[in-house]
Design a protein around this motif. Structure first.
Motif, PDB file in Angstrom:
ATOM      1  N   LEU A  48    -134.461 -36.900  73.927  1.00  0.00           N
ATOM      2  CA  LEU A  48    -135.829 -37.225  74.334  1.00  0.00           C
ATOM      3  C   LEU A  48    -135.965 -38.707  74.649  1.00  0.00           C
ATOM      4  O   LEU A  48    -136.585 -39.091  75.657  1.00  0.00           O
ATOM      5  N   LEU A  49    -135.390 -39.560  73.805  1.00  0.00           N
ATOM      6  CA  LEU A  49    -135.445 -41.008  74.033  1.00  0.00           C
ATOM      7  C   LEU A  49    -134.723 -41.393  75.315  1.00  0.00           C
ATOM      8  O   LEU A  49    -135.223 -42.217  76.102  1.00  0.00           O
ATOM      9  N   PHE A  50    -133.559 -40.790  75.566  1.00  0.00           N
ATOM     10  CA  PHE A  50    -132.808 -41.086  76.788  1.00  0.00           C
ATOM     11  C   PHE A  50    -133.578 -40.631  78.024  1.00  0.00           C
ATOM     12  O   PHE A  50    -133.632 -41.345  79.030  1.00  0.00           O
ATOM     13  N   THR A  51    -134.183 -39.447  77.949  1.00  0.00           N
ATOM     14  CA  THR A  51    -134.976 -38.935  79.075  1.00  0.00           C
ATOM     15  C   THR A  51    -136.162 -39.849  79.353  1.00  0.00           C
ATOM     16  O   THR A  51    -136.474 -40.142  80.516  1.00  0.00           O
ATOM     17  N   PHE A  52    -136.813 -40.311  78.291  1.00  0.00           N
ATOM     18  CA  PHE A  52    -137.944 -41.226  78.460  1.00  0.00           C
ATOM     19  C   PHE A  52    -137.499 -42.524  79.140  1.00  0.00           C
ATOM     20  O   PHE A  52    -138.164 -43.014  80.066  1.00  0.00           O
ATOM     21  N   SER A  53    -136.384 -43.079  78.701  1.00  0.00           N
ATOM     22  CA  SER A  53    -135.881 -44.329  79.287  1.00  0.00           C
ATOM     23  C   SER A  53    -135.528 -44.147  80.755  1.00  0.00           C
ATOM     24  O   SER A  53    -135.848 -44.995  81.598  1.00  0.00           O
ATOM     25  N   LEU A  54    -134.875 -43.024  81.072  1.00  0.00           N
ATOM     26  CA  LEU A  54    -134.483 -42.762  82.456  1.00  0.00           C
ATOM     27  C   LEU A  54    -135.703 -42.567  83.340  1.00  0.00           C
ATOM     28  O   LEU A  54    -135.763 -43.083  84.467  1.00  0.00           O
ATOM     29  N   LEU A  55    -136.687 -41.826  82.834  1.00  0.00           N
ATOM     30  CA  LEU A  55    -137.910 -41.609  83.610  1.00  0.00           C
ATOM     31  C   LEU A  55    -138.709 -42.900  83.767  1.00  0.00           C
ATOM     32  O   LEU A  55    -139.385 -43.097  84.793  1.00  0.00           O
ATOM     33  N   LEU A  56    -138.629 -43.774  82.784  1.00  0.00           N
ATOM     34  CA  LEU A  56    -139.316 -45.059  82.895  1.00  0.00           C
ATOM     35  C   LEU A  56    -138.734 -45.879  84.039  1.00  0.00           C
ATOM     36  O   LEU A  56    -139.475 -46.471  84.842  1.00  0.00           O
ATOM     37  N   ILE A  57    -137.408 -45.913  84.137  1.00  0.00           N
ATOM     38  CA  ILE A  57    -136.750 -46.631  85.231  1.00  0.00           C
ATOM     39  C   ILE A  57    -137.064 -45.967  86.567  1.00  0.00           C
ATOM     40  O   ILE A  57    -137.364 -46.638  87.568  1.00  0.00           O
ATOM     41  N   TRP A  58    -137.010 -44.638  86.596  1.00  0.00           N
ATOM     42  CA  TRP A  58    -137.281 -43.883  87.823  1.00  0.00           C
ATOM     43  C   TRP A  58    -138.716 -44.106  88.308  1.00  0.00           C
ATOM     44  O   TRP A  58    -138.959 -44.292  89.499  1.00  0.00           O
ATOM     45  N   SER A  59    -139.658 -44.099  87.363  1.00  0.00           N
ATOM     46  CA  SER A  59    -141.063 -44.323  87.724  1.00  0.00           C
ATOM     47  C   SER A  59    -141.266 -45.746  88.232  1.00  0.00           C
ATOM     48  O   SER A  59    -141.994 -45.967  89.207  1.00  0.00           O
ATOM     49  N   TYR A  60    -140.634 -46.692  87.558  1.00  0.00           N
ATOM     50  CA  TYR A  60    -140.750 -48.085  87.995  1.00  0.00           C
ATOM     51  C   TYR A  60    -140.168 -48.246  89.394  1.00  0.00           C
ATOM     52  O   TYR A  60    -140.741 -48.958  90.234  1.00  0.00           O
ATOM     53  N   PHE A  61    -139.053 -47.610  89.671  1.00  0.00           N
ATOM     54  CA  PHE A  61    -138.433 -47.702  90.987  1.00  0.00           C
ATOM     55  C   PHE A  61    -139.392 -47.239  92.082  1.00  0.00           C
ATOM     56  O   PHE A  61    -139.586 -47.932  93.098  1.00  0.00           O
TER      57      PHE A  61
END
Length: 584
Positions: A48-61
């Motif tokens: 869950l933490l990894f998915t959140f971090s990845l989605l945070l980068i993806w959303s920022y992009f």
């Protein structure tokens, strides 16, 4: 004598029930547990933490890629042949996925703060897995089709870095409440040490992070250069159909200092403006010449090109979501647009005495003007009456010959070279994509008198960054937006930034120390707190109605044992007080 258990009242925990119910479908008290989380659930917490971090980068992009949405849609059009705004479904799914995962992360942190065992429901596990796989597929797709756009992340961090640092510092400081609570509740010293060291390492990293944050807008405001010139990239394509006279007129209304256009040449030798290889996207060639809709634009003669409408597609596809805001007069003008010739553009530029950036495209190999297209284009430029000093010539083909015929042209390269190489080639300018140069290179080109124009710059934050970097000009599809940027969005001196940085670190450190002390004080004497502990009823907290009910239930004891109901009631209350004090 019959012994009676004291009546018990369970404290309602509606908030806790919602937290554990939504996260793990554990709505009942008996379904919850304060035991240590299992290794399997710990693994899912890490996922869950990894998915959140990845989605945070993806959303920022995608948030910062807003500057290049039109470029992305054009890539999709080249692959599919149909014009659609592909950013809409991507943004919608990204927002939904990030909101969902962020909500689960908040619930997980609440579990940790309340000492509850983590137990993610299987439906959420499916949702987390789907979000993770979808994000990974999206990242791979962008990496294969739009690799250059990843540069937007380090570039945008120069604009957002100082503020993201403050936000990250505030989040880490807030997390100290949970960390301190875990440390205070823990019984094993090794666990306490490990948790504190990990947290302090993260906190220390955030404290020194500004040492590695660089931004051209952290500078002495007195050294800020003049505002970059703004060229209309294909006119003002957000307000009118690209590469049409109406688009260039709209750009002039936005006070641009130059116009940039893509130039092709017709089969009968007329240079005209067209960005794509074919006419399908920006004209109604499907209706007028259905059997030639996939034919290259250079294979049409000027008479055929003038039969095409170059404005209907803009109102139909609404590529920038601006058509609905157009007045009826503007819509009528849009519907009347035809394919524009280079001669018409140069005449307009000559009348307004502004610069024109000419980006030529060579015709196919067996085209009648394949070997003379440079000459034909030069002839049109020379006959237009536009001053040579206002023409930026970008084509490398036959550049030496062009210098002889038109020595006044601003020779401009589309390929980045060293200033020494450019000077030796007689080139005075560069036209590059904004991600092809960094702040140091911009300064170097400026010192060596190389005019640098960067494209395509549509967002105010990017324009501000390039302004602080010292760029001389930008080419934009949104001159109406950049017109509203009279100064950089933010600008601060290094001393001011250092003061903010140190102040934020000191405040954070003081708050963290205070929270740890407070949590230690709260937890002293309570090694483990159960928010659903059973509260024994006390006379002072029991309503008169409940007291009467208790008395009635004790009548049976009076009859059987000859005892007084009042004596038994007093004993009941005494036991209630005693047990309640023990539970506390």
């Amino acid at each position: 004598m019959v012994k009676h258990q004291p009546l018990q009242v369970y404290e309602r925990q509606l908030c806790l029930s919602c937290i554990t119910g939504i996260y793990g479908c554990r709505w009942k008290r008996y379904q919850r547990s304060h035991d240590n989380t299992t290794k399997w659930e710990l693994l899912w917490s890490l996922i869950l933490l990894f998915t959140f971090s990845l989605l945070l980068i993806w959303s920022y992009f995608w948030w910062e890629a807003d500057n290049d949405y039109n470029e992305f849609n054009w890539f999709l059009y080249n692959n599919s042949g149909e014009w659609t705004d592909g950013t809409v479904p991507i943004l919608a799914t990204t927002a939904a996925g990030f909101t969902y995962i962020a909500f689960l992360m908040i619930l997980a942190l609440c579990h940790v703060a309340l000492g509850q065992q983590l137990n993610l429901h299987w439906l959420h596990k499916i949702g987390v897995t789907a979000s993770l796989l979808t994000t990974i597929v999206g990242i791979i797709s962008v990496n294969q089709t739009w690799t250059q756009e990843w540069d937007i992340i380090p570039i945008s961090l120069q604009a957002t870095g100082p503020f993201l640092h403050i936000g990250a510092l505030a989040a880490a400081t807030a997390l100290s409440w949970i960390v301190a609570g875990q440390v205070a509740r823990a019984e094993k010293t090794i666990f306490q040490v490990v948790v504190v060291l990990l947290y302090l390492s993260v906190l220390l990293g955030l404290y020194v992070l500004p040492l590695y944050i660089t931004s051209p807008c952290i500078m002495d405001p007195r050294t800020l250069k003049s505002r970059p010139e703004v060229f209309g990239h294909q006119g003002a394509p957000m307000l009118a159909p690209e590469n049409t006279l109406w688009s260039f007129q709209r750009a002039l209304q936005m006070n641009v200092t130059g116009l940039e256009a893509d130039v092709a040449i017709s089969v009968d030798g007329v240079p005209f403006l067209m960005h794509d290889l074919t006419l399908r996207r920006t004209t109604n060639v499907d209706e007028v010449f259905p059997d030639r809709k996939t034919t290259a634009a250079s294979w049409f003669n000027w008479t055929d090109l003038q039969q095409l409408n170059a404005g209907e597609w803009f109102l139909k596809n609404d590529p920038f979501w601006t058509a609905s805001s157009m007045s009826q007069k503007e819509r009528n003008l849009t519907l009347k647009q035809r394919v524009c010739s280079l001669e018409q553009l140069l005449k307009m530029a000559s009348d307004h005495n502004i610069t024109v950036v000419v980006r030529l495209r060579r015709p196919p190999r067996d085209h009648p003007f394949n070997s003379t297209w440079i000459n034909e284009t030069l002839q049109v430029v020379q006959n237009s009456g536009l001053l040579q000093s206002l023409v930026m010539w970008t084509k490398d083909d036959e550049r030496e010959q062009v210098k002889q015929w038109a020595p006044g042209f601003i020779q401009t390269s589309l390929v980045k070279h060293s200033p020494e190489h450019l000077h030796s080639s007689g080139i005075r300018g560069l036209l590059l994509r904004y991600n092809q140069v960094d702040a140091d290179e911009i300064t170097n080109f400026s010192k060596n008198n190389i005019s640098l124009t960067l494209y395509t710059v549509n967002e105010p934050w990017l324009f501000s960054m390039l302004w602080c970097s010292g760029v001389s000009a930008v080419s934009s599809e949104a001159p109406h937006i950049l017109r509203k940027v009279p100064s950089p969005i933010w600008l601060m001196s290094p001393r001011t930034y250092q003061l903010i940085w140190v102040s934020a670190d000191l405040i954070s450190f003081a708050v963290v120390i205070g929270i740890f002390v407070l949590q230690k004080y709260r937890m002293s004497g309570i090694r483990s707190y159960n928010p659903e502990q059973i509260m024994l009823s006390a006379a002072v907290r029991t309503s008169s109605r409940d007291i009467n009910v208790m008395k009635e239930k004790l009548i049976f004891s009076e009859v059987r044992n000859g005892g007084s109901a009042e004596e038994l009631y007093e004993e009941q209350c005494f036991d209630s007080y005693t047990n309640q004090s023990i539970s506390q």
